[in-house]
Structure formats: structure tokens, C-alpha cells
Motif scaffolding. Structure first.
Motif, PDB file in Angstrom:
ATOM      1  N   SER A 187       0.862  -1.178   0.000  1.00  0.00           N
ATOM      2  CA  SER A 187       0.000   0.000   0.000  1.00  0.00           C
ATOM      3  C   SER A 187       0.900   1.229   0.000  1.00  0.00           C
ATOM      4  O   SER A 187       2.114   1.133   0.135  1.00  0.00           O
ATOM      5  CB  SER A 187      -0.929   0.002   1.227  1.00  0.00           C
ATOM      6  OG  SER A 187      -0.188   0.142   2.416  1.00  0.00           O
ATOM      7  N   ARG A 188       0.289   2.399  -0.132  1.00  0.00           N
ATOM      8  CA  ARG A 188       1.056   3.644  -0.274  1.00  0.00           C
ATOM      9  C   ARG A 188       1.983   3.927   0.899  1.00  0.00           C
ATOM     10  O   ARG A 188       3.097   4.405   0.729  1.00  0.00           O
ATOM     11  CB  ARG A 188       0.087   4.820  -0.426  1.00  0.00           C
ATOM     12  CG  ARG A 188      -0.286   5.131  -1.856  1.00  0.00           C
ATOM     13  CD  ARG A 188      -0.815   6.549  -1.909  1.00  0.00           C
ATOM     14  NE  ARG A 188      -2.258   6.619  -1.922  1.00  0.00           N
ATOM     15  CZ  ARG A 188      -2.954   7.744  -1.765  1.00  0.00           C
ATOM     16  NH1 ARG A 188      -2.318   8.889  -1.543  1.00  0.00           N
ATOM     17  NH2 ARG A 188      -4.264   7.738  -1.795  1.00  0.00           N
ATOM     18  N   GLY A 189       1.526   3.626   2.107  1.00  0.00           N
ATOM     19  CA  GLY A 189       2.318   3.943   3.285  1.00  0.00           C
ATOM     20  C   GLY A 189       2.552   2.748   4.183  1.00  0.00           C
ATOM     21  O   GLY A 189       2.648   2.897   5.406  1.00  0.00           O
ATOM     22  N   HIS A 190       2.655   1.568   3.588  1.00  0.00           N
ATOM     23  CA  HIS A 190       2.886   0.356   4.382  1.00  0.00           C
ATOM     24  C   HIS A 190       4.205   0.467   5.140  1.00  0.00           C
ATOM     25  O   HIS A 190       5.193   1.002   4.638  1.00  0.00           O
ATOM     26  CB  HIS A 190       2.915  -0.861   3.449  1.00  0.00           C
ATOM     27  CG  HIS A 190       2.965  -2.168   4.173  1.00  0.00           C
ATOM     28  ND1 HIS A 190       4.114  -2.658   4.751  1.00  0.00           N
ATOM     29  CD2 HIS A 190       2.003  -3.095   4.415  1.00  0.00           C
ATOM     30  CE1 HIS A 190       3.863  -3.819   5.313  1.00  0.00           C
ATOM     31  NE2 HIS A 190       2.584  -4.111   5.131  1.00  0.00           N
ATOM     32  N   SER A 191       4.228  -0.040   6.376  1.00  0.00           N
ATOM     33  CA  SER A 191       5.437  -0.023   7.200  1.00  0.00           C
ATOM     34  C   SER A 191       5.589  -1.341   7.945  1.00  0.00           C
ATOM     35  O   SER A 191       4.602  -2.025   8.248  1.00  0.00           O
ATOM     36  CB  SER A 191       5.381   1.117   8.222  1.00  0.00           C
ATOM     37  OG  SER A 191       5.344   2.373   7.587  1.00  0.00           O
ATOM     38  N   LEU A 192       6.833  -1.672   8.239  1.00  0.00           N
ATOM     39  CA  LEU A 192       7.165  -2.788   9.114  1.00  0.00           C
ATOM     40  C   LEU A 192       7.469  -2.219  10.493  1.00  0.00           C
ATOM     41  O   LEU A 192       7.803  -1.042  10.627  1.00  0.00           O
ATOM     42  CB  LEU A 192       8.399  -3.531   8.606  1.00  0.00           C
ATOM     43  CG  LEU A 192       8.271  -4.505   7.443  1.00  0.00           C
ATOM     44  CD1 LEU A 192       7.720  -3.840   6.196  1.00  0.00           C
ATOM     45  CD2 LEU A 192       9.640  -5.135   7.146  1.00  0.00           C
ATOM     46  N   TYR A 193       7.395  -3.066  11.515  1.00  0.00           N
ATOM     47  CA  TYR A 193       7.796  -2.654  12.855  1.00  0.00           C
ATOM     48  C   TYR A 193       8.727  -3.696  13.433  1.00  0.00           C
ATOM     49  O   TYR A 193       8.416  -4.891  13.451  1.00  0.00           O
ATOM     50  CB  TYR A 193       6.580  -2.471  13.767  1.00  0.00           C
ATOM     51  CG  TYR A 193       5.728  -1.308  13.348  1.00  0.00           C
ATOM     52  CD1 TYR A 193       6.082   0.003  13.682  1.00  0.00           C
ATOM     53  CD2 TYR A 193       4.585  -1.499  12.586  1.00  0.00           C
ATOM     54  CE1 TYR A 193       5.317   1.077  13.279  1.00  0.00           C
ATOM     55  CE2 TYR A 193       3.818  -0.433  12.166  1.00  0.00           C
ATOM     56  CZ  TYR A 193       4.182   0.857  12.519  1.00  0.00           C
ATOM     57  OH  TYR A 193       3.427   1.918  12.098  1.00  0.00           O
ATOM     58  N   ALA A 194       9.888  -3.230  13.891  1.00  0.00           N
ATOM     59  CA  ALA A 194      10.858  -4.095  14.546  1.00  0.00           C
ATOM     60  C   ALA A 194      10.879  -3.771  16.036  1.00  0.00           C
ATOM     61  O   ALA A 194      10.841  -2.602  16.426  1.00  0.00           O
ATOM     62  CB  ALA A 194      12.249  -3.896  13.947  1.00  0.00           C
ATOM     63  N   ILE A 195      10.911  -4.825  16.844  1.00  0.00           N
ATOM     64  CA  ILE A 195      11.014  -4.667  18.291  1.00  0.00           C
ATOM     65  C   ILE A 195      12.312  -5.335  18.735  1.00  0.00           C
ATOM     66  O   ILE A 195      12.510  -6.535  18.504  1.00  0.00           O
ATOM     67  CB  ILE A 195       9.813  -5.307  19.017  1.00  0.00           C
ATOM     68  CG1 ILE A 195       8.499  -4.732  18.485  1.00  0.00           C
ATOM     69  CG2 ILE A 195       9.921  -5.097  20.519  1.00  0.00           C
ATOM     70  CD1 ILE A 195       7.263  -5.428  19.024  1.00  0.00           C
ATOM     71  N   GLU A 196      13.182  -4.563  19.323  1.00  0.00           N
ATOM     72  CA  GLU A 196      14.449  -5.112  19.797  1.00  0.00           C
ATOM     73  C   GLU A 196      14.201  -5.877  21.100  1.00  0.00           C
ATOM     74  O   GLU A 196      13.735  -5.319  22.086  1.00  0.00           O
ATOM     75  CB  GLU A 196      15.458  -3.993  20.033  1.00  0.00           C
ATOM     76  CG  GLU A 196      15.889  -3.255  18.771  1.00  0.00           C
ATOM     77  CD  GLU A 196      16.896  -4.049  17.944  1.00  0.00           C
ATOM     78  OE1 GLU A 196      17.232  -5.191  18.333  1.00  0.00           O
ATOM     79  OE2 GLU A 196      17.347  -3.511  16.919  1.00  0.00           O
ATOM     80  N   THR A 197      14.505  -7.178  21.107  1.00  0.00           N
ATOM     81  CA  THR A 197      14.334  -8.013  22.288  1.00  0.00           C
ATOM     82  C   THR A 197      15.668  -8.639  22.662  1.00  0.00           C
ATOM     83  O   THR A 197      16.650  -8.530  21.928  1.00  0.00           O
ATOM     84  CB  THR A 197      13.309  -9.135  22.021  1.00  0.00           C
ATOM     85  OG1 THR A 197      13.887 -10.120  21.150  1.00  0.00           O
ATOM     86  CG2 THR A 197      12.032  -8.581  21.375  1.00  0.00           C
ATOM     87  N   LYS A 198      15.710  -9.327  23.794  1.00  0.00           N
ATOM     88  CA  LYS A 198      16.930  -9.986  24.234  1.00  0.00           C
ATOM     89  C   LYS A 198      17.361 -11.077  23.251  1.00  0.00           C
ATOM     90  O   LYS A 198      18.545 -11.383  23.120  1.00  0.00           O
ATOM     91  CB  LYS A 198      16.729 -10.591  25.618  1.00  0.00           C
ATOM     92  CG  LYS A 198      16.524  -9.566  26.718  1.00  0.00           C
ATOM     93  CD  LYS A 198      16.313 -10.228  28.061  1.00  0.00           C
ATOM     94  CE  LYS A 198      16.099  -9.194  29.156  1.00  0.00           C
ATOM     95  NZ  LYS A 198      15.855  -9.831  30.488  1.00  0.00           N
ATOM     96  N   GLU A 199      16.393 -11.664  22.543  1.00  0.00           N
ATOM     97  CA  GLU A 199      16.688 -12.731  21.583  1.00  0.00           C
ATOM     98  C   GLU A 199      17.063 -12.187  20.216  1.00  0.00           C
ATOM     99  O   GLU A 199      17.451 -12.946  19.322  1.00  0.00           O
ATOM    100  CB  GLU A 199      15.487 -13.675  21.440  1.00  0.00           C
ATOM    101  CG  GLU A 199      15.134 -14.454  22.697  1.00  0.00           C
ATOM    102  CD  GLU A 199      14.387 -13.599  23.713  1.00  0.00           C
ATOM    103  OE1 GLU A 199      13.757 -12.589  23.297  1.00  0.00           O
ATOM    104  OE2 GLU A 199      14.456 -13.910  24.912  1.00  0.00           O
TER     105      GLU A 199
END
Length: 272
Positions: A187-199
Motif C-alpha cells: 500500500s502507499r504507506g505500508h510499514s514494518l515494525y521491529a522490536i528489539e528483544t533480548k533474543e
């Protein structure tokens, strides 16, 4: 930080063989809406996508349209909304402070109205597309799902680099462990999200890809491949995104990717 993987749609699309790659042509398939509930110490509950909301589950034909409800196989008796998942986990829906939305398609943004006081983080181009859709975008966005007036917290492209991507790190009100990765194409403004975890980083890819075969090289069912092409705002970018995500998956460092609708990926993450 504690992360829960939940399915907020439980769709059963037509033609299982074309969507899941097994079963019969006239058998219903399996397609989750893979969302995250993130419990944080200082920032309340953070959601990544919302799936279908309670009004959608009560009357899917009126909210989503008869054609979509039929083809996607939305059954009110199978849908477990985000609010219901929170209650099951002993969490208060009123503690949801932030929602990170990969994009505003009807099967990702339906639950926004169930959390009217939460900040809704989304790419500015995606918000604009949903509020003023072009003629070929009108079926993917549903004005009724946004009629409550979400508390938008928009971001744009650019930012600090992260593993070869241009990243917006500063999501308003959230710590640096939450990263937004703009990736238009679906889509026009699709985004991913990353979450920094201990793993290592956990990356919600939304609909940047829809089947694990895109990443691991196994066969992608024809129906899913065709659906991706039909829904894409840019097929060229979609293909480029697939290549970039394959490279990210091979980069090491504990990176874990998942898409919004692959049932095998969902089962794998939900089991832990």
C-alpha cells in the motif's frame, strides 16, 4: 517486556489449495491476522495491528461488505478480537496506550475503534490514503472503521539506518526498542515494525509478504502470489521488498520475521 502473538480475524478464504497450497480447491483455507500485544514496564500496552474489531465481528457484512466477508470467510463465531485476547490474558483494554499499524487495510485496522484513546502510529502517506482513497483504493479502506477519529501519530520516510533500511526510530511516546521501517509497495504507506528483544529483533512485516515461501524459497501458492500482485500499490516495489526481506532474514543477529497472514508462521510464534 512481554510479547504475545494473537490472531484477530481467523479468516477462512475460498480455495484452500490456492491460498494454503494444500487441501482441496473447494475447501476453505486458513488465514490468520497475526497481531502483537506487547506489555511494557513504562509505556503501557502496545499493539501491533488490530485485526478485526468488535463492530466488525458483530456485523461483518455491514462493516466489511458482503463480497469480502464471503471470499475471506469471515465468520463472527470464529473471530477473537483484540479486546477479547486482552481479557483472556488478564489485561485491561484501557491500558492500551499505543497502536502501531502496518497499514490501514480493513483486516488490519478494524480494531482501532475499540481503543479510541490510544495513539495510532502510522505512516503519513497511509493515513492520507485511507482518509482520501483513490478510486482503486476504496475497497481496501473502510471509512466506518475510522469514523471515531483515531489519535494519529504519523511519521514519514527517512531516519537512522538499521540493517540496510532507512528507519524512523522516534515513535512519539515510545522507547527506542520500537522501530518503524517504511516499506511502501503493498500500500502507499505500508510499514514494518521491529522490536528489539533480548533474543534479537522481532519484525512484524504486515503484508510486505504473505507467505513464508517468499523468505525461505519454498513454493508460494498461486492464489497468494496473485493476491499480492492485485493488492499492490506498486508491483515493482513489492518485488524489491521481497528481495530485501530475504536478505534481512539471512543477515543473522537473531532477526525473526513474520507476515500477517501465514498460518504456519503464526503457529510457530504463538507456541512460544
Amino acid at each position: 517486556m512481554r510479547i504475545h502473538h494473537v490472531d484477530c480475524a481467523s479468516m477462512c478464504p475460498i480455495a484452500r489449495r490456492l491460498t494454503n497450497g494444500d487441501g482441496g480447491l473447494f475447501e476453505r483455507g486458513v488465514m490468520p491476522s497475526h497481531c502483537l500485544i506487547v506489555e511494557t514496564d513504562a509505556h503501557g500496552i502496545v499493539l501491533v495491528d488490530t485485526g478485526l474489531g468488535e463492530p466488525d465481528a458483530r456485523d461483518p457484512r455491514e462493516r466489511l461488505g458482503a463480497f469480502y466477508t464471503l471470499v475471506a470467510g469471515v465468520d463472527p463465531h470464529r473471530v477473537t478480537t483484540m479486546r477479547a485476547h486482552l481479557r483472556r490474558l488478564g489485561l485491561e483494554p484501557s491500558d492500551v496506550r499505543h497502536i502501531l499499524v502496518t497499514h490501514l487495510d480493513l483486516d488490519h485496522a478494524g480494531g482501532l475503534s475499540d481503543f479510541p484513546n490510544a495513539r495510532v502510529h502510522v505512516h503519513a502517506a497511509e493515513r492520507d490514503a485511507a482518509l482520501s482513497p483513490a478510486w482503486n483504493e476504496r475497497e481496501r479502506y473502510k471509512a466506518k472503521q475510522l469514523a471515531h477519529g483515531p489519535r494519529w501519530a504519523t511519521f514519514g520516510a527517512g531516519g537512522e539506518g538499521w540493517r540496510g533500511f532507512s528507519v524512523v526510530r522516534e515513535l512519539e511516546g515510545l522507547p527506542p526498542e520500537f522501530l518503524a521501517i517504511p516499506m511502501s509497495g503493498h500500500s502507499r504507506g505500508h510499514s514494518l515494525y521491529a522490536i528489539e528483544t533480548k533474543e534479537g529483533p522481532l519484525v512484524h512485516c504486515g503484508d510486505a509478504y504473505m507467505h513464508r515461501g517468499t523468505i525461505d524459497g519454498t513454493r508460494v501458492p498461486w492464489g497468494i502470489s496473485r493476491l499480492e500482485q492485485l493488492e499492490a500499490s506498486s508491483r515493482r516495489r513489492l518485488e524489491e521488498n521481497h528481495a530485501r526481506l530475504r536478505e534481512l532474514a539471512r543477515s543473522g543477529g537473531g532477526v525473526r520475521l513474520f507476515s500477517a497472514h501465514d498460518p504456519v508462521e503464526f503457529a510457530r510464534f504463538a507456541a512460544h
